[in-house]
Design a protein around this motif. Structure first.
Motif, PDB file in Angstrom:
ATOM      1  N   TYR A 347      37.468  40.622  24.703  1.00  0.00           N
ATOM      2  CA  TYR A 347      38.481  41.589  24.295  1.00  0.00           C
ATOM      3  C   TYR A 347      39.789  41.225  24.983  1.00  0.00           C
ATOM      4  O   TYR A 347      39.784  40.635  26.063  1.00  0.00           O
ATOM      5  CB  TYR A 347      38.076  43.015  24.688  1.00  0.00           C
ATOM      6  N   LEU A 348      40.900  41.572  24.345  1.00  0.00           N
ATOM      7  CA  LEU A 348      42.204  41.369  24.967  1.00  0.00           C
ATOM      8  C   LEU A 348      42.572  42.643  25.730  1.00  0.00           C
ATOM      9  O   LEU A 348      42.734  43.704  25.129  1.00  0.00           O
ATOM     10  CB  LEU A 348      43.274  41.059  23.907  1.00  0.00           C
ATOM     11  N   GLY A 379      45.043  38.615  27.766  1.00  0.00           N
ATOM     12  CA  GLY A 379      45.978  38.968  26.706  1.00  0.00           C
ATOM     13  C   GLY A 379      46.484  37.817  25.870  1.00  0.00           C
ATOM     14  O   GLY A 379      47.291  38.023  24.957  1.00  0.00           O
ATOM     15  N   ALA A 380      46.048  36.593  26.143  1.00  0.00           N
ATOM     16  CA  ALA A 380      46.537  35.437  25.381  1.00  0.00           C
ATOM     17  C   ALA A 380      45.833  35.349  24.031  1.00  0.00           C
ATOM     18  O   ALA A 380      44.641  35.628  23.922  1.00  0.00           O
ATOM     19  CB  ALA A 380      46.294  34.147  26.161  1.00  0.00           C
ATOM     20  N   GLY A 381      46.598  34.933  23.020  1.00  0.00           N
ATOM     21  CA  GLY A 381      45.997  34.580  21.741  1.00  0.00           C
ATOM     22  C   GLY A 381      45.671  33.106  21.739  1.00  0.00           C
ATOM     23  O   GLY A 381      45.702  32.441  22.773  1.00  0.00           O
ATOM     24  N   HIS A 382      45.365  32.589  20.575  1.00  0.00           N
ATOM     25  CA  HIS A 382      45.110  31.161  20.474  1.00  0.00           C
ATOM     26  C   HIS A 382      46.419  30.388  20.425  1.00  0.00           C
ATOM     27  O   HIS A 382      47.464  30.926  20.062  1.00  0.00           O
ATOM     28  CB  HIS A 382      44.286  30.846  19.215  1.00  0.00           C
ATOM     29  N   ALA A 383      46.367  29.123  20.796  1.00  0.00           N
ATOM     30  CA  ALA A 383      47.509  28.230  20.652  1.00  0.00           C
ATOM     31  C   ALA A 383      47.502  27.761  19.203  1.00  0.00           C
ATOM     32  O   ALA A 383      46.860  26.798  18.856  1.00  0.00           O
ATOM     33  CB  ALA A 383      47.387  27.057  21.612  1.00  0.00           C
ATOM     34  N   TRP A 384      48.213  28.504  18.387  1.00  0.00           N
ATOM     35  CA  TRP A 384      48.100  28.312  16.945  1.00  0.00           C
ATOM     36  C   TRP A 384      48.728  27.024  16.472  1.00  0.00           C
ATOM     37  O   TRP A 384      49.753  26.582  16.958  1.00  0.00           O
ATOM     38  CB  TRP A 384      48.776  29.473  16.217  1.00  0.00           C
ATOM     39  N   MET A 385      48.133  26.463  15.451  1.00  0.00           N
ATOM     40  CA  MET A 385      48.701  25.328  14.731  1.00  0.00           C
ATOM     41  C   MET A 385      48.516  25.653  13.257  1.00  0.00           C
ATOM     42  O   MET A 385      47.476  25.370  12.684  1.00  0.00           O
ATOM     43  CB  MET A 385      47.956  24.041  15.068  1.00  0.00           C
ATOM     44  N   THR A 386      49.490  26.269  12.646  1.00  0.00           N
ATOM     45  CA  THR A 386      49.282  26.698  11.259  1.00  0.00           C
ATOM     46  C   THR A 386      49.688  25.640  10.244  1.00  0.00           C
ATOM     47  O   THR A 386      49.432  25.783   9.073  1.00  0.00           O
ATOM     48  CB  THR A 386      50.063  27.987  10.966  1.00  0.00           C
ATOM     49  N   GLU A 387      50.345  24.575  10.707  1.00  0.00           N
ATOM     50  CA  GLU A 387      50.650  23.482   9.793  1.00  0.00           C
ATOM     51  C   GLU A 387      49.654  22.359   9.995  1.00  0.00           C
ATOM     52  O   GLU A 387      49.103  22.192  11.076  1.00  0.00           O
ATOM     53  CB  GLU A 387      52.063  22.952  10.046  1.00  0.00           C
ATOM     54  N   THR A 388      49.452  21.571   8.978  1.00  0.00           N
ATOM     55  CA  THR A 388      48.496  20.479   9.077  1.00  0.00           C
ATOM     56  C   THR A 388      49.193  19.203   9.540  1.00  0.00           C
ATOM     57  O   THR A 388      50.406  19.083   9.482  1.00  0.00           O
ATOM     58  CB  THR A 388      47.826  20.218   7.718  1.00  0.00           C
ATOM     59  N   GLY A 389      48.388  18.254   9.980  1.00  0.00           N
ATOM     60  CA  GLY A 389      48.903  16.939  10.299  1.00  0.00           C
ATOM     61  C   GLY A 389      49.561  16.817  11.659  1.00  0.00           C
ATOM     62  O   GLY A 389      50.263  15.849  11.926  1.00  0.00           O
ATOM     63  N   HIS A 390      49.338  17.796  12.542  1.00  0.00           N
ATOM     64  CA  HIS A 390      49.952  17.718  13.860  1.00  0.00           C
ATOM     65  C   HIS A 390      49.144  16.865  14.810  1.00  0.00           C
ATOM     66  O   HIS A 390      47.946  16.694  14.645  1.00  0.00           O
ATOM     67  CB  HIS A 390      50.086  19.117  14.460  1.00  0.00           C
ATOM     68  N   THR A 431      53.245  41.167  15.689  1.00  0.00           N
ATOM     69  CA  THR A 431      54.275  41.492  16.672  1.00  0.00           C
ATOM     70  C   THR A 431      53.683  41.662  18.076  1.00  0.00           C
ATOM     71  O   THR A 431      54.365  42.112  18.991  1.00  0.00           O
ATOM     72  CB  THR A 431      55.000  42.791  16.284  1.00  0.00           C
ATOM     73  N   THR A 432      52.394  41.308  18.246  1.00  0.00           N
ATOM     74  CA  THR A 432      51.768  41.433  19.568  1.00  0.00           C
ATOM     75  C   THR A 432      52.307  40.360  20.507  1.00  0.00           C
ATOM     76  O   THR A 432      52.350  39.181  20.156  1.00  0.00           O
ATOM     77  CB  THR A 432      50.239  41.282  19.453  1.00  0.00           C
ATOM     78  N   LYS A 433      52.710  40.799  21.703  1.00  0.00           N
ATOM     79  CA  LYS A 433      53.277  39.865  22.677  1.00  0.00           C
ATOM     80  C   LYS A 433      52.511  39.942  23.984  1.00  0.00           C
ATOM     81  O   LYS A 433      51.910  40.968  24.300  1.00  0.00           O
ATOM     82  CB  LYS A 433      54.745  40.211  22.949  1.00  0.00           C
ATOM     83  N   ALA A 434      52.553  38.871  24.735  1.00  0.00           N
ATOM     84  CA  ALA A 434      51.910  38.864  26.050  1.00  0.00           C
ATOM     85  C   ALA A 434      52.528  37.782  26.912  1.00  0.00           C
ATOM     86  O   ALA A 434      53.207  36.871  26.423  1.00  0.00           O
ATOM     87  CB  ALA A 434      50.408  38.620  25.913  1.00  0.00           C
ATOM     88  N   ASN A 435      52.291  37.921  28.195  1.00  0.00           N
ATOM     89  CA  ASN A 435      52.538  36.841  29.157  1.00  0.00           C
ATOM     90  C   ASN A 435      51.477  37.043  30.230  1.00  0.00           C
ATOM     91  O   ASN A 435      51.573  37.951  31.044  1.00  0.00           O
ATOM     92  CB  ASN A 435      53.947  36.937  29.748  1.00  0.00           C
ATOM     93  N   ILE A 436      50.449  36.209  30.201  1.00  0.00           N
ATOM     94  CA  ILE A 436      49.302  36.502  31.068  1.00  0.00           C
ATOM     95  C   ILE A 436      49.656  36.378  32.543  1.00  0.00           C
ATOM     96  O   ILE A 436      48.923  36.902  33.391  1.00  0.00           O
ATOM     97  CB  ILE A 436      48.075  35.634  30.716  1.00  0.00           C
TER      98      ILE A 436
END
Ligand SMILES: [Zn+2]
Length: 623
Positions: A347-348, A379-390, A431-436
């Motif tokens: 849980y966050l 409170g961290a989310g994932h390190a998102w990569m929503t574009e391909t080919g990175h 709009t969820t924000k955090a700084n662990i």
């Protein structure tokens, strides 16, 4: 009369089932005690001890009994023992020197893989320099599956030779040469001995090694206990802290004695990973059950509380059992290592602990998985990569288990240099924000120890997250007629939602036929002779174009001393990270970073995840 000689005799009752022991003896040349003799004192497991005054004698003759008519008289030969410290094992009638209960007594824990699926497994053994057990030896117990376990005490011996059998004539004696082992934890499987083994029934994973090789275990410091409290009922006035739990159930067995040190090491590594991830010193506050005695084993048991899970194996059932057992305090966050097949999840809980504020770690107990779940808990989310080919990004929140550093790119969820800064943890339009780094279980960050992400920019300079999409960006200045904006809002996979730092970026439209681009307005302090590295993610939003990274060195009066410029970079629509290394010249006081396009057709580029490292001790890796 002569001096006083003292003889110490320890007797094992492991195989006799005695609950008390007496020594009936006569000093050499003296008189026998009155039966049953002198009562001995229980010492370490299975051993009784007494210290006798022999007067002038230099030895004694003795027999042992339980005070109720059961005797061990060494097959009627009695025991002849010289003065000094000796121990006697009743099952083997062996007399050896040394006190098996002293600090120098060596323990051997053997895990044997029963490949032949014998119904019973016995270990027949001899301590180095000592006598063999009576065949078939000592019975081993099932630890899990085909693994059988036995813990024995070797006294002062520093090793043993082992054989295994089924009690009915089938033997595994390592092809007749026996298994030669030392002390500690030993694993024997299919003819192979593994020293310094861990309990093979624990679900231990593979420690991650990226983006840097981890230091040797000896270099991972013990975090230690920040507070001492009842794990299930800490004082309401207690500091905010993490309670580490070993969760077990009846079906999979209780391996707490072996698990505690494994779990403690993993959590110490997680603490170390947080500390290594940035230029700041910061640690986890752990709650312990008691003040440890300075040994790692005792610290581990103080840190890790065992909890029996009865209602099921799912992570939800684990949490329900924890709450029922009292583990639901609002000043506690829980990290549970489940020793059965559950789910790794979290849980966050960025501000308040308590019920459901827990990470469950199962299957792969290691820093990668535990650290990933712990990042969520803070409170961290994932390190998102929503574009391909990175390119891959070695971040613990991107791919659990493979990586170990927090926020290896750009302080998009962990920034101890600005604990007031907050970062979007999920792509637009979340709009969820955090700084662990601001989490209440972590200590106040202390600058500066040059960790892996020693970034000299502010959160806004790095991420452009302070301003709304489409707004005028703060912290940047246009160069050569360019226009600057915050990248307009886009879809989930659109540019403003794309790169994992969060969903905001800088948009620069260059002017044609001019050296045009942007600089970061603020000029961080730079030290002459020190090497710095600039990182920036860039893409062209319109057409293929060329740019160059730029570091401009200024003196204390603001006069430009020199400029370090990268080779020409060709931008495409894909986000790629570029970097430039430069050494501050004599007289440098500050440095200004920028990206400048040579004269060409006007185009629009997106800019994100900027960093400025100083590289005097460690510089962030390039990927
Ligand atoms: Zn996750």
């Amino acid at each position: 009369m002569g001096g006083r000689n003292s003889a110490r005799h320890d007797i094992s009752i492991v195989h006799s089932g005695w609950t008390s022991a007496y020594i009936h003896y006569t000093p050499t040349g003296g008189s026998w005690t009155t039966a049953p003799g002198v009562a001995m004192t229980a010492a370490c497991t299975g051993w009784y001890v007494t210290t006798l005054d022999l007067g002038a004698a230099t030895g004694l003759q003795a027999v042992f009994n339980n005070g109720s008519g059961t005797w061990d008289n060494n097959n009627s030969a009695d025991y002849l023992i010289s003065s000094g410290t000796s121990n006697v094992v009743s099952s083997t009638h062996a007399i050896t020197s040394g006190n098996p209960c002293s600090a120098t007594s060596n323990s051997l824990t053997v895990f044997y893989y029963n490949a032949s699926t014998w119904s019973n497994v016995y270990m027949h053994y001899a301590p180095t320099g000592g006598s063999w057990t009576t065949a078939p030896g000592v019975a081993m117990t099932v630890e899990c599956g085909n693994w059988h376990k036995k813990v024995i005490t070797l006294g002062p011996a520093t090793g043993a030779q082992l054989t295994f059998n089924n009690g009915s004539g089938a033997w595994d004696s390592n092809g007749g040469s026996n298994y030669q082992v030392g002390t500690g934890y030993i694993k024997v499987a299919s003819g192979t001995v593994t020293a310094n083994a861990v309990n093979p029934c624990l679900p231990i994973g593979t420690e991650p090694t990226l983006p840097y090789a981890q230091p040797a275990d000896s270099a991972v410091p013990k975090r230690g206990c920040a507070t001492i409290d009842d794990p299930a009922a800490p004082a309401s006035t207690s500091i905010n802290a993490v309670q580490v739990i070993y969760g077990y159930n009846a079906a999979w067995g209780n391996h707490y004695d072996d698990a505690a040190a494994v779990i403690a090491k993993i959590m110490d590594r997680v603490d170390w990973a947080i500390d290594e991830s940035s230029d700041y010193e910061q640690h986890i506050n752990f709650s312990c059950r008691h003040t440890d005695d300075g040994t790692y084993a005792d610290y581990a048991k103080a840190l890790v509380a065992p909890v029996l899970i009865t209602s099921g194996t799912s992570s939800g059932q684990v949490r329900a059992d924890l709450a029922a057992a009292g583990y639901s305090d609002t000043n506690r966050w829980y990290v549970v290592f489940a020793d059965f097949d559950s789910q790794s999840d979290s849980y966050l809980c960025p501000t308040t602990g308590g019920y459901n504020c827990s990470s469950v770690v199962t299957d792969s107990w290691d820093t990668g998985v535990a650290g990933h779940e712990f990042g969520h808990l803070l409170g961290a989310g994932h390190a998102w990569m929503t574009e391909t080919g990175h390119q891959y990004n070695p971040d613990i929140m991107l791919d659990w288990g493979n990586y170990w550093l927090y926020d290896t790119r750009n302080a998009s969820y962990y920034d101890p240099s600005e604990t007031a800064a907050r970062f979007y943890i999920d792509p637009y339009s979340s709009t969820t924000k955090a700084n662990i780094a601001a989490h209440p279980v972590l200590t106040t960050p202390v600058c500066c120890d040059v960790g892996a992400n020693n970034d000299l920019l502010t959160a806004q300079e790095r991420t452009t997250e302070a301003d709304a999409p489409g707004a005028s960006p703060t912290g940047y200045s246009a160069v050569g007629g360019a226009t600057l904006t915050v990248t307009p809002a886009g879809s989930y996979a659109g540019v403003s939602a794309s790169y994992f730092d969060g969903r905001r970026s800088l948009q620069v439209t260059t002017a044609a036929s001019a050296a045009s681009g942007y600089v970061i307005t603020r000029q961080p302090v730079a030290v002459a002779g020190t090497t710095y590295k600039q990182f920036v993610r860039l893409r062209s939003a319109t057409t293929t174009a060329t740019v160059a990274l730029r570091m401009q060195w200024f003196d204390s009066s603001g006069t430009l001393l020199s400029t370090t410029t990268s080779n020409s970079i060709t931008l495409t629509s894909n986000w790629l990270e570029w970097r430039l290394t430069g050494t501050a010249p004599t007289g440098t006081a500050t440095v200004q970073l920028g990206v400048i396009a040579p004269a060409q057709t006007s185009f629009t580029m997106n800019v994100d995840t900027q960093q400025l490292n100083r590289c005097d001790t460690v510089c962030r890796i390039e990927t």
